[in-house]
Design a protein around this motif. Structure first.
Motif, short mmCIF file in Angstrom:
data_model
loop_
_atom_site.label_atom_id
_atom_site.label_comp_id
_atom_site.label_asym_id
_atom_site.label_seq_id
_atom_site.Cartn_x
_atom_site.Cartn_y
_atom_site.Cartn_z
N GLY A 1 0.79 -1.22 0.00
CA GLY A 1 0.00 0.00 0.00
C GLY A 1 0.82 1.28 0.00
O GLY A 1 0.28 2.37 -0.18
N ASN A 2 2.13 1.16 0.21
CA ASN A 2 2.98 2.35 0.20
C ASN A 2 3.08 2.91 -1.22
O ASN A 2 3.04 2.17 -2.19
CB ASN A 2 4.37 2.00 0.73
N LYS A 3 3.18 4.22 -1.31
CA LYS A 3 3.25 4.89 -2.61
C LYS A 3 4.60 5.59 -2.77
O LYS A 3 5.18 6.09 -1.82
CB LYS A 3 2.14 5.92 -2.74
N LYS A 4 5.07 5.60 -4.04
CA LYS A 4 6.30 6.29 -4.40
C LYS A 4 6.01 7.16 -5.61
O LYS A 4 5.49 6.68 -6.62
CB LYS A 4 7.41 5.29 -4.75
N ALA A 5 6.33 8.45 -5.50
CA ALA A 5 6.19 9.38 -6.62
C ALA A 5 7.57 9.70 -7.15
O ALA A 5 8.52 9.87 -6.37
CB ALA A 5 5.49 10.65 -6.17
N SER A 6 7.70 9.80 -8.46
CA SER A 6 8.98 10.19 -9.05
C SER A 6 8.74 11.16 -10.21
O SER A 6 7.75 11.05 -10.92
CB SER A 6 9.77 8.96 -9.52
N PHE A 7 9.67 12.11 -10.34
CA PHE A 7 9.59 13.10 -11.41
C PHE A 7 10.92 13.83 -11.50
O PHE A 7 11.83 13.58 -10.70
CB PHE A 7 8.43 14.08 -11.19
N THR A 8 11.03 14.72 -12.49
CA THR A 8 12.23 15.53 -12.63
C THR A 8 11.90 16.98 -12.34
O THR A 8 10.76 17.42 -12.50
CB THR A 8 12.82 15.43 -14.05
N LEU A 9 12.93 17.70 -11.90
CA LEU A 9 12.79 19.12 -11.60
C LEU A 9 13.91 19.86 -12.29
O LEU A 9 15.08 19.45 -12.21
CB LEU A 9 12.85 19.35 -10.08
N ALA A 10 13.57 20.95 -12.98
CA ALA A 10 14.57 21.78 -13.66
C ALA A 10 14.81 23.03 -12.82
O ALA A 10 13.87 23.74 -12.47
CB ALA A 10 14.08 22.17 -15.04
N THR A 11 16.08 23.28 -12.50
CA THR A 11 16.46 24.52 -11.84
C THR A 11 17.34 25.30 -12.80
O THR A 11 18.19 24.72 -13.48
CB THR A 11 17.21 24.27 -10.52
N SER A 12 17.11 26.60 -12.88
CA SER A 12 17.85 27.42 -13.84
C SER A 12 18.56 28.57 -13.14
O SER A 12 18.04 29.16 -12.20
CB SER A 12 16.92 27.98 -14.90
N GLU A 13 19.74 28.86 -13.64
CA GLU A 13 20.52 30.01 -13.19
C GLU A 13 20.73 30.90 -14.40
O GLU A 13 20.88 30.42 -15.52
CB GLU A 13 21.86 29.58 -12.63
N PHE A 14 20.76 32.20 -14.16
CA PHE A 14 20.94 33.16 -15.24
C PHE A 14 22.15 34.03 -14.93
O PHE A 14 22.35 34.42 -13.78
CB PHE A 14 19.69 34.05 -15.37
N TYR A 15 22.92 34.32 -15.95
CA TYR A 15 24.05 35.23 -15.80
C TYR A 15 24.36 35.86 -17.15
O TYR A 15 23.84 35.43 -18.18
CB TYR A 15 25.28 34.51 -15.23
N LYS A 16 25.20 36.87 -17.12
CA LYS A 16 25.62 37.51 -18.37
C LYS A 16 27.04 37.08 -18.69
O LYS A 16 27.91 37.07 -17.81
CB LYS A 16 25.53 39.02 -18.25
N ASP A 17 27.26 36.73 -19.94
CA ASP A 17 28.59 36.31 -20.36
C ASP A 17 29.48 37.53 -20.62
O ASP A 17 29.07 38.68 -20.37
CB ASP A 17 28.52 35.39 -21.59
N ALA A 18 30.67 37.29 -21.11
CA ALA A 18 31.64 38.37 -21.33
C ALA A 18 31.13 39.41 -22.34
O ALA A 18 31.54 40.57 -22.28
CB ALA A 18 32.96 37.79 -21.82
N LYS A 19 30.23 39.01 -23.22
CA LYS A 19 29.67 39.94 -24.21
C LYS A 19 28.44 40.67 -23.68
O LYS A 19 27.83 41.46 -24.38
CB LYS A 19 29.28 39.19 -25.48
N GLY A 20 28.05 40.35 -22.42
CA GLY A 20 26.88 41.00 -21.84
C GLY A 20 25.57 40.35 -22.21
O GLY A 20 24.50 40.88 -21.92
N GLU A 21 25.63 39.18 -22.85
CA GLU A 21 24.42 38.47 -23.26
C GLU A 21 23.95 37.55 -22.14
O GLU A 21 24.76 36.90 -21.47
CB GLU A 21 24.68 37.68 -24.53
N LYS A 22 22.64 37.48 -21.98
CA LYS A 22 22.05 36.64 -20.94
C LYS A 22 22.22 35.16 -21.30
O LYS A 22 21.92 34.74 -22.41
CB LYS A 22 20.57 36.97 -20.76
#
Length: 122
Positions: free
Chosen positions: A27-48
């Motif tokens: 009767g025990n249940k197990k849930a599974s899935f994926t999670l996306a985490t994102s980071e943002f930064y600007k490169d040397a050219k100033g582009e995101k």
């Protein structure tokens, strides 16, 4: 600092696929899935630049049930849990290794709405 916390993970991200729930003979249940985490930064050219990491998540028991009932693909959620590693033997005989976050708690992140701007009539 709480010295009892040896293995704690907190992630905020978007659910990458529908949550899959397995119910075992006991009767025990197990849930599974994926999670996306994102980071943002600007490169040397100033582009995101966006850098996304994908995480395997699992939950057990009542937490698994609540996730399946309340969370859909694309929802932004915050989870806390612990990092685990496991291995299994694949059909081809090779050993596969998986790192997962076992969820102890979660909540849906509310969508931010545009601020209401009131103007005085002239």
């Amino acid at each position: 600092m709480n010295t009892n916390i040896k293995n704690a993970v907190t992630l905020v991200g978007n659910v990458g696929r529908e949550i899959q729930v397995m119910t075992f003979d006991n009767g025990n249940k197990k849930a599974s899935f994926t999670l996306a985490t994102s980071e943002f930064y600007k490169d040397a050219k100033g582009e995101k630049v966006t850098q996304t990491q994908w995480h395997n998540l699992v939950a057990w028991g009542k937490t698994a049930e609540l996730l399946a009932q309340n969370v859909d693909k694309g929802n932004e959620i915050s989870v806390t849990g612990k990092l685990t590693n496991r291995s299994y033997v694949a059909k081809d005989g090779s050993t596969k290794y998986i790192t997962e976050v076992v969820i102890s708690d979660f909540f849906k992140v509310a969508k931010r709405e545009a601020p209401v701007v009131e103007t005085a009539p002239f």
